[in-house]
Each structure stands twice: as C-alpha cells, then as structure tokens.
Design a protein around this motif. Structure first.
Motif, PDB file in Angstrom:
ATOM      1  N   GLU A 105      11.511  -8.775  22.452  1.00 19.29           N
ATOM      2  CA  GLU A 105      11.527  -9.699  23.581  1.00 19.29           C
ATOM      3  C   GLU A 105      10.463 -10.781  23.390  1.00 19.29           C
ATOM      4  OE1 GLU A 105      13.696  -9.640  25.966  1.00 19.29           O
ATOM      5  OE2 GLU A 105      14.663  -7.731  25.421  1.00 19.29           O
ATOM      6  N   ASP A 106      10.770 -11.990  23.902  1.00 18.00           N
ATOM      7  CA  ASP A 106       9.792 -13.078  23.835  1.00 18.00           C
ATOM      8  C   ASP A 106       8.493 -12.660  24.510  1.00 18.00           C
ATOM      9  OD1 ASP A 106      11.670 -14.598  22.576  1.00 18.00           O
ATOM     10  OD2 ASP A 106      12.218 -15.771  24.338  1.00 18.00           O
ATOM     11  N   PHE A 107       7.369 -12.999  23.880  1.00 18.98           N
ATOM     12  CA  PHE A 107       6.069 -12.636  24.442  1.00 18.98           C
ATOM     13  C   PHE A 107       5.225 -13.885  24.724  1.00 18.98           C
ATOM     14  CE2 PHE A 107       1.645 -11.197  24.203  1.00 18.98           C
ATOM     15  CZ  PHE A 107       1.678 -10.135  25.096  1.00 18.98           C
ATOM     16  N   ILE A 108       4.982 -14.710  23.722  1.00 18.54           N
ATOM     17  CA  ILE A 108       4.172 -15.904  23.895  1.00 18.54           C
ATOM     18  C   ILE A 108       4.514 -16.906  22.806  1.00 18.54           C
ATOM     19  CG2 ILE A 108       2.217 -15.187  22.446  1.00 18.54           C
ATOM     20  CD1 ILE A 108       0.369 -16.316  24.638  1.00 18.54           C
ATOM     21  N   SER A 109       4.353 -18.198  23.078  1.00 22.71           N
ATOM     22  CA  SER A 109       4.649 -19.252  22.109  1.00 22.71           C
ATOM     23  C   SER A 109       3.604 -20.355  22.212  1.00 22.71           C
ATOM     24  CB  SER A 109       6.054 -19.826  22.333  1.00 22.71           C
ATOM     25  OG  SER A 109       6.152 -20.379  23.631  1.00 22.71           O
ATOM     26  N   LEU A 110       3.475 -21.129  21.138  1.00 24.36           N
ATOM     27  CA  LEU A 110       2.473 -22.196  21.063  1.00 24.36           C
ATOM     28  C   LEU A 110       3.113 -23.549  21.321  1.00 24.36           C
ATOM     29  CD1 LEU A 110      -0.325 -23.321  20.366  1.00 24.36           C
ATOM     30  CD2 LEU A 110       0.351 -23.273  17.942  1.00 24.36           C
ATOM     31  N   ASP A 111       2.571 -24.275  22.299  1.00 26.71           N
ATOM     32  CA  ASP A 111       2.942 -25.661  22.559  1.00 26.71           C
ATOM     33  C   ASP A 111       1.914 -26.537  21.865  1.00 26.71           C
ATOM     34  OD1 ASP A 111       3.663 -28.134  23.457  1.00 26.71           O
ATOM     35  OD2 ASP A 111       3.312 -27.717  25.587  1.00 26.71           O
ATOM     36  N   LEU A 112       2.220 -26.937  20.622  1.00 23.82           N
ATOM     37  CA  LEU A 112       1.230 -27.623  19.803  1.00 23.82           C
ATOM     38  C   LEU A 112       0.944 -29.036  20.302  1.00 23.82           C
ATOM     39  CD1 LEU A 112      -0.475 -26.982  17.327  1.00 23.82           C
ATOM     40  CD2 LEU A 112       1.281 -28.058  15.902  1.00 23.82           C
ATOM     41  N   LYS A 113       1.911 -29.676  20.933  1.00 20.22           N
ATOM     42  CA  LYS A 113       1.684 -31.041  21.423  1.00 20.22           C
ATOM     43  C   LYS A 113       0.618 -31.065  22.513  1.00 20.22           C
ATOM     44  CE  LYS A 113       6.323 -32.739  20.332  1.00 20.22           C
ATOM     45  NZ  LYS A 113       7.586 -33.313  20.867  1.00 20.22           N
ATOM     46  N   ASN A 114       0.630 -30.039  23.361  1.00 18.65           N
ATOM     47  CA  ASN A 114      -0.341 -29.966  24.450  1.00 18.65           C
ATOM     48  C   ASN A 114      -1.479 -28.988  24.154  1.00 18.65           C
ATOM     49  OD1 ASN A 114       1.124 -31.765  26.254  1.00 18.65           O
ATOM     50  ND2 ASN A 114       2.602 -30.080  26.454  1.00 18.65           N
ATOM     51  N   LEU A 115      -1.474 -28.409  22.950  1.00 20.97           N
ATOM     52  CA  LEU A 115      -2.505 -27.462  22.522  1.00 20.97           C
ATOM     53  C   LEU A 115      -2.738 -26.364  23.568  1.00 20.97           C
ATOM     54  CD1 LEU A 115      -5.228 -29.683  20.773  1.00 20.97           C
ATOM     55  CD2 LEU A 115      -3.515 -28.179  19.729  1.00 20.97           C
ATOM     56  N   ARG A 116      -1.648 -25.665  23.874  1.00 20.40           N
ATOM     57  CA  ARG A 116      -1.761 -24.550  24.805  1.00 20.40           C
ATOM     58  C   ARG A 116      -0.648 -23.552  24.508  1.00 20.40           C
ATOM     59  NH1 ARG A 116       1.749 -24.814  29.333  1.00 20.40           N
ATOM     60  NH2 ARG A 116       3.094 -26.670  29.300  1.00 20.40           N
ATOM     61  N   TYR A 117      -0.846 -22.331  24.977  1.00 20.66           N
ATOM     62  CA  TYR A 117       0.154 -21.280  24.794  1.00 20.66           C
ATOM     63  C   TYR A 117       0.954 -21.086  26.080  1.00 20.66           C
ATOM     64  CZ  TYR A 117      -1.812 -19.877  20.306  1.00 20.66           C
ATOM     65  OH  TYR A 117      -2.214 -19.858  18.994  1.00 20.66           O
ATOM     66  N   ILE A 118       2.199 -20.624  25.916  1.00 25.14           N
ATOM     67  CA  ILE A 118       3.095 -20.390  27.045  1.00 25.14           C
ATOM     68  C   ILE A 118       3.456 -18.913  27.076  1.00 25.14           C
ATOM     69  CG2 ILE A 118       5.322 -20.950  28.089  1.00 25.14           C
ATOM     70  CD1 ILE A 118       5.205 -23.633  26.619  1.00 25.14           C
TER      71      ILE A 118
END
Length: 447
Positions: free
Chosen positions: A135-148
């Motif tokens: 299952e999806d756990f966490i991902s990186l939003d590199l444009k905004n330098l934050r994790y989701i």
C-alpha cells in the motif's frame, strides 16, 4: 500500490520518436520469509534491468549487456550505496511493524525512485514513492521539497523527513544531476541493447465474459492497445492490463473487452496495437457458428469407422505383420504324377516374426506426431470462433484429443496393413503368371 504502478507505467513509456529515457531503482526489504534475501535492489534503464544487489551476494552485479562497460570504481560505488540502503531499510521495517502493531507474518517495505529525461528538450521529471505491505505510504514532492503522507501512520515519517532540509537538498541534487548523468551513461553503453525494437505478437482469446487482446514479445515497453467497434474507439467495458516483463527481456500487455457472445455477432470488432517497431497491428474478431466442433465430430466418426474395419479384418484371419516384412521368394518343386511332371509354386505365408526392437525404436514417432497435431489443432481453435468460449472449447479440446490420438495410433499400424496387401497381391501375381512360364521350361521333361 496503485499510484506506484501508475508511475512505473508512466515513467517507462516511450513515445514514438524514442526520445524519452528512464532510470530507476527498486528497493525491497522483507521480513518473515525464510531463505529469501531480506533486502534486494534492482536497477532499470529504459525498461531493461542493468544490475541487481541482494543481502546474500552483497554486490551490485551488472547484467550481460553492461558487464564489459564502465570501470570497477563505478560498480563498487553502486555496491556501497546499496549496502548503505540495506542497513537503513532493515531498521525501517522493524519500526514500521511496531508502528502498525504487527509482531509476526510477512511484511514488505519498498521504495521506487528515479528520473526520466527527454533527450530533445532536455526536460527532467522525477519520482520517489514508498510503500508498506503493498500500500502507498509516503512520496516526495520534489518541486515543493516536501513529503506527502498517504495514511495516518505515515504522518510521523513525513514530519521527520520534512524537517531534514539538508537531506531534501541532497535528493534534489541527485535527481537533477547525478540521476541524469547515470542515465545518459547507461544509454550510451547499451545503445545496441536499448536501441533495438521488436514487434509485438497479437492474439485474440474469446471467453464467455469477453474477448482478450493479448500483445507479447515487444520491445521497448511502450505500447497502445485500442478496442474498436465498427471503426469507433471503445473506452467503456475495456479492462487495460499492466505492462509486464517476459523472461527474454521483452514485454507483454493485454486488454479485455467485456462483450457477450450474442453482441459480438452484431458488430465488427477489432483490436489495434501500436508500437514504435512499425505500423499498427490490427486483429479482427471472428465469431464462428460452431462448424469446427461439427467437423471434429465427423472426423472422429470416420476414424472410428476405420478402426472398426481393421478389427473386423483381423478377426477374419489377417495376421499381425511386422514393420519389416521380407518379400516372398519364388520357390518351386517338381512332383511326379501319372501324366508326367507338373510344377508347383510354393508361396510363403504373409507373416513374419514381430520385431519388437524396431517397434520400440519407432514408437517415438507416434508420440511426436500426436503431440504436434494436438497442439496445432488446439492452438487454432483457441484463436477464435465458438470453440474459444469456455464450454465449447472444452468439447473441442476433448474431441480433438480423442480424434488425434486415434489417428496417431492408426498411422504406425498402416505400415503393417499395407505390407499385408502388397504380400497378397504378389501371391496372386506369382500364382497366375508362373504357371505359363514353368510349362514352357518343363516341355523337354515330359514322358
């Protein structure tokens, strides 16, 4: 991991011009699986695996097409990076099982990350996705330098990683610099392997619930499958499968159209497969009315009739002949009678000893003949028509099996049957033609 699956398909897809390249890694840590590596790394470029590391070998091993490329320092660096990730992932999976209140069982902690590069526009896209137990756990939003975070349990990890700004900057540099450099290097090294194109093989399979358009054996992995009815694209009732790898490095994909057998007869259905290797491949759905099944039944009836005829002939006195029967020789003897000498033709019987060794040596011919004919017929029946539906297919399969087995059983016996006929014909010839000739030769011996 629905999002992860979508990202893999998106990042691996290559447009017709062939200018999109991808470089990605798959990290997988497991627990609760005996005799299986606790940590595995797989590196992939343009859909082709270029290297693998696991907790057993402790080495990043390049694939054959890259084995002679690059220096030892590069692969040593890859090994060090994988070993460092192994230590981190083993700690992570222990923490996650505790966070989810899990004490035993099989668990997985995975990461999929990489970059894609357009060699014409030089545009770069990145992706970094984590998953726990599928299952999806966490991902990186590199444009905004934050994790989701994808769930409540991931919020703690998100807060921790968001506060580590130096780590975020390091990943930003990696994706837009190092990842692209490695991608260009692998593309250059593997130009012959990565630059090749292999056309797909397309087959239609009919089922009671619908029709499957199966495309396999193509490379690279970008392929578009479209179902059409009377020339119009179909989007509803179409279940598009994932692109999956084959053992030989090629790929396969399938698209199933949900349509009833009755509805198939009311329209013109086609499956179109587009791939960069050449022109689109179009397969037309052919709905048959069951004539194949009738033909098989008629054929089996004929074969059974031949078998019955042979059995009757044997009961009337025909002996079992060998596969190698010696032709009868002309033998005569003279007998004295009250009227003089007369010639008698001695014709041997049409039988001989059974050569068991020869039969055993040729038995494989019957087996191979049966297998080839059986698989050829079943392959033809499975491609379309009424025999491709579930129940009709079972009947056709059973009928073809019985029919072909009888044929394969009879054909080796035909040698013996033909030998018997030849022998009988020669007996008749010797009996009729020899009398006249022998009379002329014995004229001088008359009293």
């Amino acid at each position: 991991m629905a999002t992860a699956t979508f990202l893999v398909a998106l990042c691996c897809f290559q447009v017709a011009s062939g200018v999109i390249h991808t470089h990605q890694y798959y990290f997988t840590a497991t627990s609760g699986i005996p005799n299986f590596p606790e940590f595995v790394v797989v590196g992939v470029v343009d859909g082709q695996q270029f290297g693998q590391y696991d907790s057993f070998t402790k080495r990043m091993v390049p694939k054959e097409w890259l084995a002679n490329e690059g220096d030892s320092d590069h692969w040593n660096s890859e090994t060090e990076n994988a070993a460092g990730a192994e230590a981190v992932f083993k700690v992570d999976i222990r923490d996650l099982t505790s966070r989810f209140n899990q004490t035993e069982g099989v668990h997985t902690w995975q990461r999929m990350f990489g970059c894609q590069w357009d060699d014409e526009s030089d545009a770069v896209e990145t992706f970094d996705q984590y998953g726990y137990d599928g299952e999806d756990f966490i991902s990186l939003d590199l444009k905004n330098l934050r994790y989701i975070a994808s769930n409540q349990q991931a919020v703690l990890t998100k807060n921790k990683w968001d506060n580590d700004r130096s780590d975020l900057d390091r990943w930003k540099h990696y994706y837009f610099q190092r990842c692209v450099e490695l991608l260009k290097m692998y593309v250059q090294y593997g130009s012959s392997a990565l630059g090749r194109t292999v056309s797909p093989e397309v087959t239609l399979f009919q089922k009671d619930s619908g029709v499957v358009c199966h495309s396999t054996g193509f490379y690279p992995d970008g392929v578009v499958i479209t179902w059409k009815r009377d020339g119009e694209d179909l989007h509803e009732d179409v279940n598009m499968g994932e692109t999956l790898p084959n053992e030989d490095g090629t790929f396969q994909k399938r698209a199933e159209l949900t349509v009833s057998p009755e509805e198939r007869k009311k329209g013109h259905f086609t499956c179109e497969v587009e791939h960069r290797s050449g022109k689109p491949i179009v397969k037309t759905l052919i709905v048959e009315d069951g004539k194949n099944l009738v033909g098989i039944i008629i054929g089996c009836v004929i074969v059974i009739g031949v078998v019955v005829a042979i059995v009757i002939m044997k009961k009337k006195g025909y002996n079992k002949a060998s596969r190698h029967i010696n032709l009868p020789k002309r033998k005569t003897r003279l007998s004295r009678s009250t009227k003089g000498y007369s010639a008698v033709l001695l014709v041997p019987k049409c039988s001989s000893s059974f050569n068991r060794r020869v039969v055993q040596k040729k038995e494989w011919k019957k087996i191979i003949l049966f297998m080839l004919m059986y698989f050829r017929v079943t392959l033809f029946l499975s491609k379309g028509g009424s025999c491709a539906t579930k129940w009709n297919y079972m009947l056709c399969n059973l009928g073809s099996c019985i029919c072909l087995y009888l044929i394969s059983f009879i054909i080796p016996k035909m040698d013996s049957f033909i030998s018997i006929i030849k022998c009988k014909l020669q007996q008749s010839y010797l009996s009729e033609s020899f009398n006249d000739a022998i009379k002329q030769k014995l004229t001088c011996c008359s009293i």
